[in-house]
Every structure is written in structure tokens, then in C-alpha cells.
Design an enzyme around this catalytic site. Structure first.
Site, mmCIF file in Angstrom:
data_model
loop_
_atom_site.group_PDB
_atom_site.id
_atom_site.type_symbol
_atom_site.label_atom_id
_atom_site.label_comp_id
_atom_site.label_asym_id
_atom_site.label_seq_id
_atom_site.Cartn_x
_atom_site.Cartn_y
_atom_site.Cartn_z
ATOM 1 C CB SER A 117 -8.416 0.351 5.795
ATOM 2 O OG SER A 117 -9.301 1.423 5.789
ATOM 3 C CB SER A 143 -8.287 3.143 3.132
ATOM 4 O OG SER A 143 -7.651 2.487 4.017
ATOM 5 C CE LYS A 147 -3.994 1.809 2.644
ATOM 6 N NZ LYS A 147 -4.812 1.472 3.772
#
Lengths: 92, 475
Positions: B179, B155, B80
Site C-alpha cells: 500500500s 491503499s 494518511k
């Protein structure tokens, strides 16, 4: 409910410029969110010191490290610098 | 030789790499080629690291040759965009960090490198991890590989989509309120949020420091556990990380699974998701585990408490983006104050601006006690509620998310509707306990089968029980 002046004040505190249109939208959004989170007011909580987590000792030896190893790469990220200084606009 | 990526697991790939069925570089190239062709539509990756992936693969090949392979050597992973990789651009999905290059490696990146993993690239995400659909990214939304008209969740939507589209064998995400677990559920993967402090946050760009935790996405529980074991551990650079010896290792074959019935039965849950959840509980019972109802009366206050604590911490953490030290700086500004206000106003997206203002409000004089201090007190009640219940059960089960993947744009107009996506997941972050989402079958929507997740949570540091239960459900 939040007023337009409240939003302007928060935006000034948070150092964020907002368009008028967004101020209007935020008045509505933040009002709704604050209404929702106000639910927590219904919970009876004990008075006392609020703490954000477990407390334990996290001290370590105070050792010196090599200085300046990151100076170049950190300054390379700055929008404006002069020598080893960050350059900013006039304050007033 | 063509490698069949879809059924491949991390555990299987490790055996293949050791036996020489293919080389680390071949495996990495197979994933890169597939990821690149899928990425045009799905936008899961923000950048591919082709050059350094070759170096990583070479190092992995040497480790294998020298008999020094670890459980992740030669494994292609995606990371990420909020974890720092030295020398690489890292933006946290935000325009305010345009062009920002990391000056050091996050601890998890160091550990991936030491283990010999291959980092394929950085993945798209909601801006500063603020979102549950990956639509707040400054670099465009990610689409769900299983149905591109729908969101992958957020997310960590890019890290989820990267694995679901066979663009990486596993990936790392971060989880502040769900997330990792929610996108895992929406993309049909295993997603694991460890105990707060199990994995170092050093080099993870902070959203809400008391809630953030890094964890893996994978196709199987075993794979998620392997990647977790590789990145976990006490770190002197993260004073909230927990010493390894504080994690127990208890072997159990028959488990007691608690269900917070009143919470699961409340309105707002998709009926098909609830049916799927009850079937998951039946599967546990059939295998000889006990399922009992438990009382957690304060769970429903988890989300409102979260939406006070998280924006409060976010508003403080995001104060560092000032247009002076790194990233975006407004060209229009004449004075220092204008640099701050314009750089932040123009650099942050709508959701980031909304949360910073909300955080500023709940921390401001006159409101601090009613909101922030109250939320922290509620947080403590929820945490002690969990402590009490975990004296009687090994794990707690809930659905991961109240509905399957929704369409792009469906929830962007109403922030509260979007926030409710995290209703089942935030409580684990509030209490600092580990939670895992497991693929639990599908529900049908408009002729498509969309995955649904089962969430299991265990007591703080009880990863041992959590993985035992997860493997019982998904051997």
C-alpha cells in the site's frame, strides 16, 4: 463452494447485516477467493507449532499511570453515554 | 516570493529554510494553496489542517531561529487518515468512523512534531487500507495526478497523490501488502516500506497487525530516508518494534542484486513493464553491480497466503467497530444485536464486509487448519527462503506492480484481479523485510506516459543495503 446458509452463518458470526443481493454476490466472490487461496494446500509444510513471528521477551515494569486522563475524550466519541457509562440498547 | 514546488526536495527545502530564503509558514502556505486548488479534482486530502499547520510552522521557525532545527523542521507533510492525530477527526477512510476524534497522537505523529515538521492534513485512502486503487474509500476515489482518468494505486493513494500533485513535500502511508510501494510506482514516486518493527505502529489503526508498517513517500531516495530516520525507532508502546541497535550499518560500493527470474517471468505481467524491468537491471550492470538469478520457488504462494492471513487479522481487528464505543451507530436498531449487525452492515463498505467475512471463514472451526494454520506455515517457508537467498545477494529486484496505473472502475468488479496488483509487493510483508519502490521510467498508454516502479527488497533490518542499492539506481 459456499451455500447461502454458509454466508448467513458467517454474517451472523461477524455481526454484519447483509442484503439478499449482497449474500448472492458474496457467495460468488468468496467462492472465487477461497478457490484462489486454496493454492497454498499444494505446499508441503512440516507439522509442528505454527508461529506468527519472532519470539522475544517484551516485558516491562508494571507502572501505574494517572487514571481518568482520557475518560472525557473517549466518552465524547461514544454514540450514546450516560455519565461515565456507555449506553446500549436492551440485550433481548 | 513564489516558491517553485515541483523540483523542490526535502533536502533542498531544509537548506532554504535554514538560509532564510523563505520561512516555514511561506512554504506551508505555498503547498496548501496548490493542494487546495488541485484537490477539487483529485480528492487526495480529506481535510486540511490550516490552523494547526500555522502553529506547526511557528514552532518550526522558532526551532530554526534557536539553532535547534532537525532534518525535517519546517517540512510540510501529509499523513494518511489511519494515523491518529490528537483532537483531529480520523476515519481510516470508513463511514463506520464518521466523526471519530483521536484521543492521542500516534508515535509517528509525536516524532513528526518533535522534529518540527508541518502537518498539512490527512489524506484519503482505501477503507481501512483495503484496496489497491483507492476506490474503496467511503469519501470517494482519489485520482492519479498524472492522468486523472486513472487510479493513483492504493491503499495509500491519497498520500501518494498529495506528493505527486505538489500538495506536500513528502507524506506518510502504511503498507500491509504493498500500500505504499504500489501507489508510489503508479504516481512516479519513491515509496518505502521499512522492516516490520522499524517504525512504531502505536496509533496506527490496524488492518493486519503482523503485516502493517508505516513508511514515507517522497520524490527522492534521500528524502524518503530522511523522513524514515525521523519516524523510526523502538517504542515501548509497540512491543513488536525493534531496538535500534539491531540495524547494521555496512558500507558497500559493489552490490549483488538477485532476480527471482521464474517469478518475474510468469504470465500476467504487462510486457512493457517487463521490458522496463530488464532495462533497470541493465542500468545496475552498467554501474558495475552484479545481477544474478535466484531461486525463490515459494514466492507465488505469497499472495494466496496473504489473502488468508490478512483477512483473518482484519476480521479480528475490525471487531472493535461495534456501533457502541465510537463512530457510526445505526439509528434503526432495536436491540443490542441489531446495533452490532446494522452498524457494521451499514458502516463498513463492500470490500471491508467481504474481507471480514472471509477472515471469519478461514478462522472458523473446521477450516482453521486448512486455511489459517496452513497460511502461517507457508509464510514461514517464504521467510526462510528469503533468509537463504540473502546469504548470497544484497538485495532482490522485481517490478513493483504488474501494470501501470489503470482506469477507475477497471478492476472493481473482480476482487482477484484487484488483489493481483500486490503480487510482487506482498512477499516483503509476509517475510517482514524492507522494500522500496523507485521510479523507473515510463510506459506509453493511450498517448500518455505512465510511470513504472522498480522494487528492491533487502533482508530483515538491512535498510543500509536497501538504501545503498536504491541510491545506486537513482542517485
Amino acid at each position: 463452494m459456499l451455500s447461502n446458509d454458509d454466508i448467513k452463518h458467517l454474517a451472523q458470526l461477524a455481526r454484519i447485516s447483509l442484503s439478499q443481493e449482497e449474500e448472492q454476490k458474496l457467495m460468488k466472490d468468496l467462492g472465487g477467493i477461497l478457490g484462489y487461496v486454496s493454492e497454498i494446500g499444494k505446499v508441503v509444510t512440516e507439522a509442528g507449532e505454527p508461529s506468527a513471528g519472532e519470539l522475544r521477551n517484551v516485558m516491562r515494569e508494571d507502572e501505574s499511570r494517572e487514571g481518568g486522563a482520557y475518560t472525557g475524550s473517549i466518552l465524547a466519541n461514544a454514540p450514546q453515554c450516560e455519565g461515565k457509562y456507555l449506553k446500549v440498547k436492551q440485550i433481548f | 516570493m513564489a516558491i517553485d514546488l515541483h523540483p523542490l526536495t526535502l533536502a533542498k527545502a531544509r537548506k532554504d529554510l535554514d538560509s532564510g530564503a523563505y520561512a516555514p509558514l511561506e512554504l506551508a502556505n505555498a503547498y496548501l494553496a496548490n493542494a487546495k486548488s488541485k484537490n477539487k479534482e483529485l480528492n487526495a486530502y480529506l481535510e486540511f489542517f490550516e490552523d494547526t499547520a500555522v502553529e506547526d510552522a511557528k514552532r518550526a521557525a522558532e526551532m530554526i531561529k534557536g539553532g535547534k532545527a532537525t532534518a525535517i523542521t519546517g517540512i510540510p507533510v501529509a499523513v494518511k487518515d489511519n494515523m491518529l492525530i490528537k483532537g483531529k477527526i480520523s476515519t481510516s477512510g470508513s463511514k463506520v468512523l464518521t466523526g471519530h476524534r483521536a484521543t492521542y497522537d500516534a508515535t509517528v505523529i509525536e516524532k513528526l512534531r518533535e522534529g518540527g515538521a508541518i502537518i498539512l492534513g490527512r489524506t484519503n485512502m482505501d477503507e481501512f487500507a483495503m484496496g489497491s486503487s483507492n476506490e474503496t474509500s467511503a469519501y470517494g476515489p482519489v485520482r492519479n495526478p498524472l492522468d486523472p482518468t486513472r487510479v493513483p494505486g492504493g491503499s495509500s493513494g491519497g498520500s501518494a497523490a498529495a506528493v505527486a500533485m505538489d500538495g506536500a513535500l513528502a507524506s506518510l502511508g502504511s503498507d500491509t501488502g504493498g500500500s505504499i510501494r504500489q501507489p508510489a510506482a503508479l504516481c512516479g514516486l519513491v515509496g518505502f516500506k521499512p522492516t516490520y518493527g522499524a517504525v512504531s505502529r502505536y496509533g496506527l489503526m490496524a488492518l493486519a497487525s503482523s503485516l502493517d508498517q508505516i513508511g514515507p513517500f517522497a520524490k527522492t531516495v534521500e528524502d524518503a530516508e530522511i523522513l524514515f530516520e525521523a519516524i523510526r525507532g523502538y517504542d515501548r508502546n509497540d512491543s513488536t518494534s525493534i531496538p535500534n541497535e539491531r540495524f547494521p550499518h555496512e558500507k558497500k560500493t559493489k552490490l549483488k542484486i538477485g532476480v527471482p527470474r521464474a517469478f518475474v517471468d510468469m504470465k500476467g505481467i504487462d510486457p512493457d513493464v517487463k521490458k522496463n524491468f530488464d532495462q533497470a537491471l541493465d542500468a545496475f550492470k552498467k554501474k558495475g553491480h552484479r545481477v544474478i538469478d535466484v531461486e525463490l520457488p515459494y514466492l507465488s504462494y505469497g499472495l494466496p497466503a496473504y489473502y488468508v492471513i490478512m483477512p483473518a487479522e482484519a476480521s479480528a481487528n475490525l471487531a472493535r467497530y461495534d456501533g457502541i464505543r465510537y463512530g457510526y451507530s445505526s439509528k434503526e436498531a432495536g436491540t443490542l444485536m441489531e446495533v452490532y449487525k446494522r452498524s457494521r452492515g451499514e458502516g463498513f463498505g463492500r470490500e471491508a464486509r467481504r474481507r471480514v467475512l472471509l477472515g471469519t471463514y478461514v478462522l472458523s472451526a473446521g477450516y482453521y487448519d486448512a486455511y489459517y494454520n496452513k497460511a502461517v506455515a507457508v509464510r514461514r517457508i517464504i521467510a526462510s527462503d528469503f533468509d537463504r537467498v540473502f546469504k548470497g545477494v544484497d538485495v532482490i529486484a522485481t517490478p513493483t506492480s504488474p501494470s501501470p496505473a489503470f482506469r477507475l472502475g477497471e478492476k472493481t468488479d473482480d476482487p482477484i484481479k484487484m488483489y493481483l496488483e500486490d503480487i510482487f509487493t506482498v512477499t516483503a510483508n509476509i517475510a517482514g523485510i524492507p522494500g522500496i519502490s523507485l521510479p523507473s521510467g515510463t510506459v506509453s498508454r493511450d498517448g500518455k506516459d505512465l510511470p513504472v516502479g522498480l522494487q528492491l527488497m533487502a533482508g530483515r533490518t538491512r535498510e543500509d543495503l536497501l538504501f545503498t542499492a536504491a541510491k545506486a539506481f537513482m542517485p
